[in-house]
Design a protein around this motif. Sequence first.
Motif, PDB file in Angstrom:
ATOM      1  N   PHE A  45       0.797  -1.231   0.000  1.00  0.00           N
ATOM      2  CA  PHE A  45       0.000   0.000   0.000  1.00  0.00           C
ATOM      3  C   PHE A  45       0.834   1.289   0.000  1.00  0.00           C
ATOM      4  N   GLU A  46       2.097   1.193  -0.358  1.00  0.00           N
ATOM      5  CA  GLU A  46       2.949   2.382  -0.313  1.00  0.00           C
ATOM      6  C   GLU A  46       2.487   3.465  -1.284  1.00  0.00           C
ATOM      7  N   ASP A  47       2.006   3.079  -2.453  1.00  0.00           N
ATOM      8  CA  ASP A  47       1.576   4.050  -3.465  1.00  0.00           C
ATOM      9  C   ASP A  47       0.059   4.028  -3.653  1.00  0.00           C
ATOM     10  N   LEU A  48      -0.648   3.828  -2.560  1.00  0.00           N
ATOM     11  CA  LEU A  48      -2.097   3.676  -2.611  1.00  0.00           C
ATOM     12  C   LEU A  48      -2.778   4.977  -3.027  1.00  0.00           C
ATOM     13  N   THR A  49      -3.822   4.863  -3.847  1.00  0.00           N
ATOM     14  CA  THR A  49      -4.632   6.018  -4.232  1.00  0.00           C
ATOM     15  C   THR A  49      -6.107   5.683  -4.050  1.00  0.00           C
ATOM     16  N   LEU A  50      -6.950   6.672  -4.274  1.00  0.00           N
ATOM     17  CA  LEU A  50      -8.392   6.458  -4.183  1.00  0.00           C
ATOM     18  C   LEU A  50      -8.889   5.483  -5.242  1.00  0.00           C
ATOM     19  N   VAL A  51      -8.131   5.330  -6.317  1.00  0.00           N
ATOM     20  CA  VAL A  51      -8.492   4.339  -7.338  1.00  0.00           C
ATOM     21  C   VAL A  51      -8.512   2.942  -6.733  1.00  0.00           C
ATOM     22  N   MET A  56     -11.603   2.499  -4.711  1.00  0.00           N
ATOM     23  CA  MET A  56     -12.771   2.317  -5.579  1.00  0.00           C
ATOM     24  C   MET A  56     -12.894   0.880  -6.075  1.00  0.00           C
ATOM     25  N   ASN A  57     -11.769   0.205  -6.217  1.00  0.00           N
ATOM     26  CA  ASN A  57     -11.811  -1.188  -6.683  1.00  0.00           C
ATOM     27  C   ASN A  57     -12.641  -2.071  -5.753  1.00  0.00           C
ATOM     28  N   HIS A  58     -12.601  -1.766  -4.460  1.00  0.00           N
ATOM     29  CA  HIS A  58     -13.383  -2.552  -3.501  1.00  0.00           C
ATOM     30  C   HIS A  58     -14.874  -2.261  -3.650  1.00  0.00           C
ATOM     31  N   GLN A  67     -15.559  14.036   0.978  1.00  0.00           N
ATOM     32  CA  GLN A  67     -16.172  14.296  -0.328  1.00  0.00           C
ATOM     33  C   GLN A  67     -15.272  13.858  -1.490  1.00  0.00           C
ATOM     34  N   GLN A  68     -13.995  13.620  -1.218  1.00  0.00           N
ATOM     35  CA  GLN A  68     -13.127  13.048  -2.255  1.00  0.00           C
ATOM     36  C   GLN A  68     -13.582  11.627  -2.593  1.00  0.00           C
ATOM     37  N   VAL A  69     -14.045  10.898  -1.582  1.00  0.00           N
ATOM     38  CA  VAL A  69     -14.609   9.571  -1.825  1.00  0.00           C
ATOM     39  C   VAL A  69     -15.851   9.693  -2.702  1.00  0.00           C
ATOM     40  N   VAL A  70     -16.692  10.650  -2.370  1.00  0.00           N
ATOM     41  CA  VAL A  70     -17.917  10.874  -3.141  1.00  0.00           C
ATOM     42  C   VAL A  70     -17.590  11.174  -4.601  1.00  0.00           C
ATOM     43  N   GLN A  71     -16.647  12.064  -4.818  1.00  0.00           N
ATOM     44  CA  GLN A  71     -16.283  12.435  -6.191  1.00  0.00           C
ATOM     45  C   GLN A  71     -15.759  11.237  -6.975  1.00  0.00           C
ATOM     46  N   ASN A  72     -14.998  10.391  -6.323  1.00  0.00           N
ATOM     47  CA  ASN A  72     -14.471   9.210  -7.013  1.00  0.00           C
ATOM     48  C   ASN A  72     -15.554   8.163  -7.255  1.00  0.00           C
ATOM     49  N   LEU A  73     -16.501   8.053  -6.350  1.00  0.00           N
ATOM     50  CA  LEU A  73     -17.623   7.129  -6.569  1.00  0.00           C
ATOM     51  C   LEU A  73     -18.407   7.531  -7.811  1.00  0.00           C
ATOM     52  N   ARG A  74     -18.498   8.820  -8.086  1.00  0.00           N
ATOM     53  CA  ARG A  74     -19.240   9.312  -9.249  1.00  0.00           C
ATOM     54  C   ARG A  74     -18.636   8.842 -10.569  1.00  0.00           C
TER      55      ARG A  74
END
Length: 314
Positions: free
Chosen positions: A233-239, A242-244, A280-287
């Motif tokens: 998880f060193e380079d983990l992103t919101l992407v 979202m995979n989960h 809200q960053q989670v929300v934006q990525n869910l969109r």
Amino acid sequence: MKVIDLHCDVLYKLSIMSEPFSFGDADVIQANKMRLIKGEIQVQFFAIFISPEIPQSEKFTAAMRQIELFHSKVITPNPEIIHITDWTQLDLLKEGEIGAVLTLEGADAIGEDLGKLNALLDAGVKLVGLTWNPANAVAHGADEPSHLGLKPFGETVLEVLNERNIIVDVSHLNEQSFWDVLPKVKHVLASHSNARSLCDHPRNLTDLQAKALVEKGGHIHIVYYPPFIKLDFEDLTLVDLMNHFTHFANLVGEQHLGLGSDFDGIAVFIEGLQDASDTQQVVQNLRKHFTEDEVRGITANNFKNYIIKVIATS
């Protein structure tokens, strides 16, 4: 967009602070009031977590101390934060108000005393996780061998929880305890767990568990803790997070998903998701993956629909 978050560890953090920090704006609190407001959190669940290092004889007192802190630091100084003691209050929250729900993360504090369990429920606990990662008198946690399951006292605990219409949280159970609990429980969900098929961690749910949980009427709330998202998880992103969501959506349907941040219980973070103010960053990525109605479901409405069923069967 309004959010319901099923897990944070603010109360534990307040209990170990040596200085009188304010829940309102203390920078050390990841889910403080100002950050909840900025993140548009409409309902926050506050876990009572007791460290395994505390002697058993002191654990119940520690749990009651966290409930006292919930009232003295979270509720009383902040009139806009409403203690949810009845699920019908969720639909009565006004603009600018934040619902606060007490939960129990592990039944260690009760030992083998149902009187202590009932005292915690009487204090307003609405959701109970039977274990944290180690075993206790009730069941075996995620760190225990997978073949060890629910204990005899756990059967009695489940009877009480069912009778009192308390939601049982399976997030920290090991596999056998999960399978032992599922057919015996009335209301169930996972408050902060991810997909083991994407990240092979014992705290995550297998696809088989996820399907069974939803078939039982349960929900899965995705957690932001990097080790539960990706083993490297060193380079983990919101992407990666979202995979989960997309995996579980394809597996059981997005209408059974929600959020369970684990803020104040974590010390490593996804880039851009450091505290509740970033929600809200989670929300934006869910969109990027779901329709607007589906996103509103994942952030809040799915849980509200779940609670409608809990109320109807209570």
